[in-house]
Design an enzyme around this catalytic site. Sequence first.
Site, mmCIF file in Angstrom:
data_model
loop_
_atom_site.group_PDB
_atom_site.id
_atom_site.type_symbol
_atom_site.label_atom_id
_atom_site.label_comp_id
_atom_site.label_asym_id
_atom_site.label_seq_id
_atom_site.Cartn_x
_atom_site.Cartn_y
_atom_site.Cartn_z
ATOM 1 N N ASP A 13 0.878 -1.156 0.000
ATOM 2 C CA ASP A 13 0.000 0.000 0.000
ATOM 3 C C ASP A 13 0.929 1.224 0.000
ATOM 4 O OD1 ASP A 13 -2.441 1.590 0.556
ATOM 5 O OD2 ASP A 13 -1.466 1.890 2.496
ATOM 6 N N ARG A 14 0.495 2.330 -0.542
ATOM 7 C CA ARG A 14 1.352 3.516 -0.601
ATOM 8 C C ARG A 14 1.269 4.361 0.661
ATOM 9 N NH1 ARG A 14 0.286 8.505 -4.634
ATOM 10 N NH2 ARG A 14 -0.764 9.252 -2.773
ATOM 11 N N ASP A 15 0.105 4.966 0.904
ATOM 12 C CA ASP A 15 -0.047 5.955 1.972
ATOM 13 C C ASP A 15 -0.215 5.283 3.334
ATOM 14 O OD1 ASP A 15 0.010 8.030 0.039
ATOM 15 O OD2 ASP A 15 -2.095 7.671 -0.392
ATOM 16 N N SER A 58 -9.049 7.726 -3.906
ATOM 17 C CA SER A 58 -10.415 8.206 -4.088
ATOM 18 C C SER A 58 -10.505 9.717 -4.213
ATOM 19 C CB SER A 58 -11.309 7.732 -2.940
ATOM 20 O OG SER A 58 -10.957 8.376 -1.732
ATOM 21 N N HIS A 92 -11.213 5.440 -8.038
ATOM 22 C CA HIS A 92 -12.647 5.436 -7.748
ATOM 23 C C HIS A 92 -12.937 5.718 -6.278
ATOM 24 C CE1 HIS A 92 -12.055 2.637 -11.242
ATOM 25 N NE2 HIS A 92 -12.810 3.593 -11.756
ATOM 26 N N ARG A 101 -10.930 -1.107 -6.274
ATOM 27 C CA ARG A 101 -10.736 -0.417 -4.995
ATOM 28 C C ARG A 101 -10.664 -1.413 -3.845
ATOM 29 N NH1 ARG A 101 -11.015 4.275 -2.387
ATOM 30 N NH2 ARG A 101 -11.933 4.261 -0.315
ATOM 31 N N LYS A 102 -9.554 -1.364 -3.110
ATOM 32 C CA LYS A 102 -9.444 -2.227 -1.939
ATOM 33 C C LYS A 102 -10.586 -1.896 -0.987
ATOM 34 C CE LYS A 102 -5.227 -0.705 -1.446
ATOM 35 N NZ LYS A 102 -3.966 -0.343 -0.816
ATOM 36 N N ASP A 127 -1.505 -0.944 5.867
ATOM 37 C CA ASP A 127 -1.687 -0.382 7.212
ATOM 38 C C ASP A 127 -3.121 -0.393 7.715
ATOM 39 O OD1 ASP A 127 -2.284 1.657 5.267
ATOM 40 O OD2 ASP A 127 -2.179 3.144 6.854
#
Length: 184
Positions: A13-15, A58, A92, A101-102, A127
């Site tokens: 995951d990025r953020d 999003s 999205h 979208r997760k 996270d």
Amino acid sequence: MGGTGTLKAVLFDRDGTLVVDVPYNGDPQLVRPMDGALEALNRVRAAGLATGVVSNQSGVARGLLTLDQVTSVNRRVELELGPFDVWEVCPHGPEDGCGCRKPAPGMIFAACRALGITPGEAALIGDIGTDVEAAAAAGSRAVLVPTAVTRQEEIDAAGVVAKNLGHAVELLLAGALEEQGAPA
């Protein structure tokens, strides 16, 4: 592509996982790697595993940032922490009902297709609970690295929880998830 056992790639995951979470960040200058992120990524790469990023964005659907801004931020992440073998972004919103979208598994499926592997040969480090849910839906391993925004119920529901990104990579490289009956 090398790998350890059946593990061929680690997706992130990025953020909040690779970089400090700045909500709806469209400014590359605000990108700050999480503590230990580069070292963890270097360990994954040294083990011969592919790396990728799967990121819900999003803010695009909400009109808070553009895809160009997301791409600029991703380029900065790549400069700070790259190279990555694959990037998947979902622009999205939660109400759009998309398959990418997760917690939906679409981005994991797409990343694995791009890498030429099956989802069972990938792991996702994230996270929050939706990261773990997406990995489970895809048939991939998952490791949760909680932050201040991770809810207790997400921690409780996660099969494998690491204290930080380095620990998550250590668990994956040691094969701990396979021994615990992955996918987690």
